[in-house]
Design a protein around this motif. Structure first.
Motif, PDB file in Angstrom:
ATOM      1  N   VAL A  79       1.098  -1.032  -0.595  1.00 25.61           N
ATOM      2  CA  VAL A  79      -0.081   0.375  -0.049  1.00 25.61           C
ATOM      3  C   VAL A  79       1.036   0.799  -0.277  1.00 25.61           C
ATOM      4  CG1 VAL A  79      -1.918   1.130   1.302  1.00 25.61           C
ATOM      5  CG2 VAL A  79      -1.999  -0.705   1.196  1.00 25.61           C
ATOM      6  N   ALA A  80       0.598   1.894  -1.246  1.00 23.98           N
ATOM      7  CA  ALA A  80       1.961   3.365  -1.202  1.00 23.98           C
ATOM      8  C   ALA A  80       0.434   4.513  -0.771  1.00 23.98           C
ATOM      9  CB  ALA A  80       1.841   3.495  -2.725  1.00 23.98           C
ATOM     10  N   THR A  81       1.279   5.853  -0.027  1.00 23.15           N
ATOM     11  CA  THR A  81       0.205   7.229   0.216  1.00 23.15           C
ATOM     12  C   THR A  81       0.734   7.844  -0.769  1.00 23.15           C
ATOM     13  OG1 THR A  81       0.780   7.045   2.701  1.00 23.15           O
ATOM     14  CG2 THR A  81      -1.212   6.034   1.975  1.00 23.15           C
ATOM     15  N   GLY A  82      -0.516   8.850  -0.656  1.00 26.49           N
ATOM     16  CA  GLY A  82       0.457  10.313  -0.937  1.00 26.49           C
ATOM     17  C   GLY A  82      -0.491  11.163  -1.094  1.00 26.49           C
ATOM     18  N   PRO A  83      -0.479  12.724  -0.342  1.00 31.81           N
ATOM     19  CA  PRO A  83      -0.880  13.506  -0.079  1.00 31.81           C
ATOM     20  C   PRO A  83      -2.317  14.564  -0.653  1.00 31.81           C
ATOM     21  CG  PRO A  83       0.777  14.763  -1.259  1.00 31.81           C
ATOM     22  CD  PRO A  83       1.522  13.380  -0.964  1.00 31.81           C
ATOM     23  N   GLU A  84      -3.251  14.506  -0.023  1.00 29.67           N
ATOM     24  CA  GLU A  84      -4.255  14.822  -0.533  1.00 29.67           C
ATOM     25  C   GLU A  84      -4.387  16.309  -1.308  1.00 29.67           C
ATOM     26  OE1 GLU A  84      -8.003  14.248   2.041  1.00 29.67           O
ATOM     27  OE2 GLU A  84      -7.224  12.075   2.503  1.00 29.67           O
ATOM     28  N   ILE A  85      -4.203  17.423  -0.141  1.00 26.23           N
ATOM     29  CA  ILE A  85      -3.422  18.633  -0.902  1.00 26.23           C
ATOM     30  C   ILE A  85      -1.658  18.296  -1.745  1.00 26.23           C
ATOM     31  CG2 ILE A  85      -2.741  20.860  -0.518  1.00 26.23           C
ATOM     32  CD1 ILE A  85      -4.512  21.045   2.103  1.00 26.23           C
ATOM     33  N   ASP A  97       0.028  19.048  -5.578  1.00 33.16           N
ATOM     34  CA  ASP A  97       0.737  20.132  -6.561  1.00 33.16           C
ATOM     35  C   ASP A  97      -0.004  19.744  -8.128  1.00 33.16           C
ATOM     36  OD1 ASP A  97       2.898  19.099  -7.832  1.00 33.16           O
ATOM     37  OD2 ASP A  97       3.738  18.768  -5.697  1.00 33.16           O
ATOM     38  N   ASP A  98       0.474  20.836  -9.161  1.00 27.13           N
ATOM     39  CA  ASP A  98      -0.188  20.243 -10.127  1.00 27.13           C
ATOM     40  C   ASP A  98       0.942  19.241 -11.148  1.00 27.13           C
ATOM     41  OD1 ASP A  98       1.323  21.991 -10.968  1.00 27.13           O
ATOM     42  OD2 ASP A  98       0.037  23.677 -12.385  1.00 27.13           O
ATOM     43  N   TRP A  99       1.794  19.745 -11.026  1.00 33.38           N
ATOM     44  CA  TRP A  99       2.790  18.655 -11.587  1.00 33.38           C
ATOM     45  C   TRP A  99       2.744  17.251 -10.889  1.00 33.38           C
ATOM     46  CZ3 TRP A  99       6.824  14.849 -10.079  1.00 33.38           C
ATOM     47  CH2 TRP A  99       8.109  14.757 -11.158  1.00 33.38           C
ATOM     48  N   HIS A 100       2.754  16.956  -9.659  1.00 31.36           N
ATOM     49  CA  HIS A 100       1.818  15.351  -9.322  1.00 31.36           C
ATOM     50  C   HIS A 100       0.516  14.852 -10.312  1.00 31.36           C
ATOM     51  CE1 HIS A 100       5.519  16.008  -7.098  1.00 31.36           C
ATOM     52  NE2 HIS A 100       5.784  14.994  -6.926  1.00 31.36           N
ATOM     53  N   ASN A 101      -0.256  16.232  -9.622  1.00 31.02           N
ATOM     54  CA  ASN A 101      -1.729  15.871  -9.944  1.00 31.02           C
ATOM     55  C   ASN A 101      -2.056  15.921 -12.152  1.00 31.02           C
ATOM     56  OD1 ASN A 101      -4.197  14.944  -9.082  1.00 31.02           O
ATOM     57  ND2 ASN A 101      -4.570  16.531 -10.318  1.00 31.02           N
ATOM     58  N   PHE A 102      -0.940  16.701 -12.318  1.00 36.04           N
ATOM     59  CA  PHE A 102      -1.710  16.710 -13.697  1.00 36.04           C
ATOM     60  C   PHE A 102       0.057  16.132 -14.527  1.00 36.04           C
ATOM     61  CE2 PHE A 102      -4.831  19.440 -12.641  1.00 36.04           C
ATOM     62  CZ  PHE A 102      -5.924  18.184 -12.904  1.00 36.04           C
ATOM     63  N   THR A 103       0.769  17.187 -14.315  1.00 28.57           N
ATOM     64  CA  THR A 103       2.345  17.304 -15.596  1.00 28.57           C
ATOM     65  C   THR A 103       2.744  16.176 -15.795  1.00 28.57           C
ATOM     66  OG1 THR A 103       2.739  19.631 -14.622  1.00 28.57           O
ATOM     67  CG2 THR A 103       4.154  18.602 -16.551  1.00 28.57           C
ATOM     68  N   SER A 155      -4.158   9.265  -9.058  1.00 23.95           N
ATOM     69  CA  SER A 155      -3.129   8.933  -9.992  1.00 23.95           C
ATOM     70  C   SER A 155      -1.140   9.339  -9.374  1.00 23.95           C
ATOM     71  CB  SER A 155      -2.703   9.324 -11.414  1.00 23.95           C
ATOM     72  OG  SER A 155      -4.388   7.997 -11.867  1.00 23.95           O
ATOM     73  N   PRO A 156      -1.272  10.472  -9.055  1.00 20.35           N
ATOM     74  CA  PRO A 156      -0.146  11.291  -8.225  1.00 20.35           C
ATOM     75  C   PRO A 156       0.342  10.125  -7.810  1.00 20.35           C
ATOM     76  CG  PRO A 156      -2.128  12.060  -7.236  1.00 20.35           C
ATOM     77  CD  PRO A 156      -3.611  11.600  -8.962  1.00 20.35           C
ATOM     78  N   VAL A 157       0.218   9.451  -6.006  1.00 20.19           N
ATOM     79  CA  VAL A 157       0.605   8.177  -5.886  1.00 20.19           C
ATOM     80  C   VAL A 157       1.475   6.869  -6.705  1.00 20.19           C
ATOM     81  CG1 VAL A 157       0.730   7.002  -4.470  1.00 20.19           C
ATOM     82  CG2 VAL A 157      -1.593   8.704  -4.577  1.00 20.19           C
ATOM     83  N   GLN A 158       1.230   7.573  -8.400  1.00 24.38           N
ATOM     84  CA  GLN A 158       1.884   6.569  -9.135  1.00 24.38           C
ATOM     85  C   GLN A 158       2.932   7.426  -9.371  1.00 24.38           C
ATOM     86  OE1 GLN A 158       1.036   5.814 -13.300  1.00 24.38           O
ATOM     87  NE2 GLN A 158      -1.785   5.615 -12.575  1.00 24.38           N
ATOM     88  N   ILE A 159       3.290   8.336  -9.417  1.00 21.73           N
ATOM     89  CA  ILE A 159       4.243   8.929  -9.716  1.00 21.73           C
ATOM     90  C   ILE A 159       4.942   9.098  -8.009  1.00 21.73           C
ATOM     91  CG2 ILE A 159       5.684  12.110  -9.589  1.00 21.73           C
ATOM     92  CD1 ILE A 159       3.671  10.053 -12.735  1.00 21.73           C
ATOM     93  N   ILE A 181      -1.051  -0.734  -4.564  1.00 24.52           N
ATOM     94  CA  ILE A 181      -2.166  -0.142  -4.111  1.00 24.52           C
ATOM     95  C   ILE A 181      -2.275   1.493  -3.874  1.00 24.52           C
ATOM     96  CG2 ILE A 181      -3.553  -2.129  -5.467  1.00 24.52           C
ATOM     97  CD1 ILE A 181      -4.314  -2.293  -2.055  1.00 24.52           C
ATOM     98  N   ALA A 182      -2.838   2.326  -4.693  1.00 29.68           N
ATOM     99  CA  ALA A 182      -3.055   3.221  -3.108  1.00 29.68           C
ATOM    100  C   ALA A 182      -4.681   3.710  -3.284  1.00 29.68           C
ATOM    101  CB  ALA A 182      -2.406   4.869  -3.964  1.00 29.68           C
ATOM    102  N   PRO A 183      -4.910   3.174  -2.105  1.00 30.93           N
ATOM    103  CA  PRO A 183      -6.216   3.796  -1.702  1.00 30.93           C
ATOM    104  C   PRO A 183      -6.495   5.702  -1.078  1.00 30.93           C
ATOM    105  CG  PRO A 183      -5.750   2.141  -0.382  1.00 30.93           C
ATOM    106  CD  PRO A 183      -4.829   2.568  -1.120  1.00 30.93           C
ATOM    107  N   GLY A 184      -7.769   5.688  -1.457  1.00 33.49           N
ATOM    108  CA  GLY A 184      -7.761   7.204  -0.627  1.00 33.49           C
ATOM    109  C   GLY A 184      -8.521   8.132  -1.461  1.00 33.49           C
ATOM    110  N   ARG A 185      -8.637   9.251  -0.622  1.00 34.21           N
ATOM    111  CA  ARG A 185      -9.548  10.384  -0.718  1.00 34.21           C
ATOM    112  C   ARG A 185      -9.357  11.531  -2.219  1.00 34.21           C
ATOM    113  NH1 ARG A 185      -9.902  11.471   5.174  1.00 34.21           N
ATOM    114  NH2 ARG A 185     -11.326  10.583   5.501  1.00 34.21           N
ATOM    115  N   VAL A 186      -9.909  11.418  -2.691  1.00 36.27           N
ATOM    116  CA  VAL A 186     -10.116  12.391  -4.069  1.00 36.27           C
ATOM    117  C   VAL A 186     -10.731  13.570  -4.008  1.00 36.27           C
ATOM    118  CG1 VAL A 186      -8.509  10.961  -5.343  1.00 36.27           C
ATOM    119  CG2 VAL A 186     -11.325  10.972  -5.515  1.00 36.27           C
TER     120      VAL A 186
END
Ligand code: PHE
Length: 362
Positions: free
Chosen positions: A123-129, A131-137, A173-177, A190-195
């Motif tokens: 299980v991997a995690t990432g922040p809910e807040i 930045d647009d680089w991880h979320n998009f770019t 998907s930013p948790v992939q990066i 896998i990365a479960p979480g709020r979006v």
């Protein structure tokens, strides 16, 4: 002269310790009636003293003894009364205590973690807040990419220290990066979480839950993706007759991209997965987005796309929960209504295990 019988009777009818003490003072105190009689002994002739002395002494001793006995009786009664008042009836049933329950989303996330742990996923995690680089770019959506507009993103007014726009992540998907940058390859997470997306109706809430999957290794192909999704969906729904349909699709971060449908039928007014969507009385329902990870994404995460390949998928946890446990309104998930929670919630002891069945309703 005082009669012993009368004195004793008076003592025995004193009904409080205070009344008894007042009586003691009246009879035997310094100015008491019996004390006064004792004082008359000194002025008597020897004959008088001989006849009166024993009567007065008997009166004093009788009164003293009667007072002691009455005092013991009154103290005993007071103790009994106190003990009776302080009794706890241990035979009464315990009062009903409020019982909490595990929210179906938490339960389903635990079920999914259990299913994927069995397939070797951490299980991997990432922040809910984010930045647009991880979320998009980094996910192959440069600034002008039209897919950014499709996400109805909540942005923060200020940029971060590196000049990046800040936002509430629109997908997991930013948790992939983040996972690839942190752990390198090979990787299986896998990365479960709020979006969050600015969207609200019976099937959309501004906050919802996704689970992301990522596998990067050498020689990974679509067949691995299909097998993994089929194995996962069969284990999660606890039925062998799950049939998948893979449809070509488009996501910027996967190439090729595949949307996955499962066959279902209406049973008792609700959707029940199982069987081919082409069978009579059945239809297809989209449950997953997936595909082979785009080489731009692998490169953005610091890996050589000629050496490493893999697949990714993402799906809505809330939707998976609704499909398995039969809720029909997504908004009720977040109302906090205790009636809904006690109906659909799970016991804290209902820990999903593969051997016990990953999810048996409480
Ligand atoms: N992130 C996509 C979405 O939110 C789902 C997805 C994940 C698609 C991974 C492909 C691969 O819709």
């Amino acid at each position: 002269m005082l009669e012993l019988n009368q004195v004793v009777q008076e003592i025995e009818s004193a009904d409080t310790l205070d009344a008894l003490e007042a009586l003691r003072v009246r009879l035997l105190g310094k100015a008491g009636e019996i004390t006064a009689l004792l004082k008359t002994l000194g002025g008597m002739s020897p004959e008088q003293r001989q006849s009166e002395g024993p009567k007065i002494q008997a009166l004093r001793e009788g009164a003293t003894a009667a007072i002691a006995a009455r005092k013991a009786a009154l103290e005993g009664a007071a103790l009994e009364a106190r003990l009776a008042g302080e009794t706890i009836d241990l035979s009464l049933p315990a009062p009903a205590t409020p019982r909490g329950s595990v929210h179906p989303i938490s339960q389903v996330m635990d079920e999914l973690a259990e299913v994927f742990a069995d397939l070797g996923f951490a299980v991997a995690t990432g922040p809910e807040i984010e930045d647009d680089w991880h979320n998009f770019t980094a996910l192959n959506m440069p600034e002008s990419h039209p897919a950014r507009a499709m996400h109805d993103t909540f942005y923060f007014p200020d940029k971060d220290g590196q000049g990046r726009d800040m936002l509430l992540r629109t997908h997991t998907s930013p948790v992939q990066i983040r996972a690839m940058l942190d752990q390198g390859a090979p990787i299986r997470v896998i990365a479960p979480g709020r979006v969050y997306r600015s969207d609200s109706d019976a099937t959309h809430t501004p906050m919802f839950h996704q689970i992301e999957g990522l596998v990067i290794d050498k020689g990974i192909h679509l067949g691995h993706l299909k097998w993994t999704l089929e194995t996962f969906l069969k284990a999660y729904f606890e039925r062998d007759d799950i049939v998948l349909r893979l449809r070509p699709s488009y996501f910027p971060f996967t190439e090729p991209s595949v949307e996955v449908d499962v066959g279902y039928a209406f049973e008792g007014g609700r959707r029940v997965v199982g069987g081919s969507g082409d069978a009579p009385g059945h239809a297809w329902m989209e449950v997953l987005g997936s595909g082979m990870v785009n080489r731009h994404v692998i490169a953005a995460a610091g890996l050589d796309p000629d050496e490493w390949q893999g697949f990714a998928f993402g799906t809505g946890v809330d939707r998976l929960a609704m499909l398995k446990y039969g809720m029909d309104d997504l908004r009720a998930f977040f109302d906090g209504d205790v009636r809904w929670l006690s109906h659909y919630g799970f016991s804290a002891l209902d820990v999903p295990t593969l051997s016990g069945g990953v999810g048996t309703p409480a």
